[in-house]
Design an enzyme around this catalytic site. Structure first.
Site, PDB file in Angstrom:
ATOM      1  N   CYS A  12       0.823  -1.201   0.000  1.00 23.95           N
ATOM      2  CA  CYS A  12       0.000   0.000   0.000  1.00 23.95           C
ATOM      3  C   CYS A  12       0.867   1.265   0.000  1.00 23.95           C
ATOM      4  O   CYS A  12       1.605   1.509  -0.934  1.00 23.95           O
ATOM      5  CB  CYS A  12      -0.978  -0.054   1.170  1.00 23.95           C
ATOM      6  SG  CYS A  12      -2.378   1.065   1.046  1.00 23.95           S
ATOM      7  N   HIS A  13       0.801   2.067   1.053  1.00 22.19           N
ATOM      8  CA  HIS A  13       1.573   3.308   1.149  1.00 22.19           C
ATOM      9  C   HIS A  13       2.971   3.100   1.752  1.00 22.19           C
ATOM     10  O   HIS A  13       3.746   4.041   1.842  1.00 22.19           O
ATOM     11  CB  HIS A  13       0.811   4.342   1.991  1.00 22.19           C
ATOM     12  CG  HIS A  13      -0.373   4.916   1.303  1.00 22.19           C
ATOM     13  ND1 HIS A  13      -1.571   4.245   1.180  1.00 22.19           N
ATOM     14  CD2 HIS A  13      -0.564   6.107   0.689  1.00 22.19           C
ATOM     15  CE1 HIS A  13      -2.434   4.992   0.534  1.00 22.19           C
ATOM     16  NE2 HIS A  13      -1.852   6.129   0.214  1.00 22.19           N
TER      17      HIS A  13
END
Length: 179
Positions: free
Chosen positions: A106-107
């Site tokens: 994800c991030h």
């Protein structure tokens, strides 16, 4: 198999912590929760508070060589906090310097960018990081899981919680647990 999970005191996406954690345990490994400060960490389910989890060890007291791999869960706030902590960034870079595998979802690649380890590598992430990865010299692709064999270690990346099963299988294989 000892696997470090590095998270900030708050902001980790809970499912991106618990699902890989459970996969490590099911594979017979030992997950270790590291953070930048002692006490429990506060996980989130997107923008809502989730559960808390006890920290096993401070990142400042950990050495990459004590682990077989590193998992970096996402969540927007989690990697944003980690990338501003010099000890967390040095710990992440230490895995690359030692040739140990790293998995980020994800991030989480924001922390990889701060550690200056994406240059010349192909990886995936949540789509909003595409420009950040390219600006840091990496090649961004929109794939469920990307295993990059750049340099001396493997980098396993994934986009989002929907990709967790493929992410777990890929990082476990690279960490030496089959999959």
């Amino acid at each position: 198999m000892r696997v470090a999970f590095l998270v900030a005191p708050e902001g980790a996406e809970q499912i991106e912590l618990t699902d890989p954690w459970d996969a490590v345990k099911e594979a017979g490994g030992t997950p270790i929760l590291l953070s930048t400060s002692a006490g429990p960490i506060q996980a989130f389910d997107h923008l809502d508070r989730g559960d808390t989890f006890p920290v096993d060890q401070l990142v400042a007291q950990a050495e990459p060589s004590d682990f077989d791999g590193l998992v970096l869960p996402g969540g927007v706030a989690n990697p944003d906090f980690l990338r501003t902590d010099p000890k967390a960034v040095a710990f992440v870079k230490g895995f690359f310097d030692a040739g140990l595998p790293v998995a980020a979802i994800c991030h989480a690649p924001w922390t990889l960018i701060e550690a200056d380890v994406v240059r010349g590598r192909t990886l995936t992430s949540y789509p909003s990081l595409r420009t950040d990865i390219r600006n840091a010299g990496g090649n961004w692709v929109d794939e469920q899981v990307k295993v990059c064999d750049g340099g001396t270690n493997k980098l396993i990346t994934s986009r989002k919680p929907d990709d967790l099963k493929a992410f777990d299988k890929a990082f476990l294989a690279e960490f030496g647990a089959g999959g």
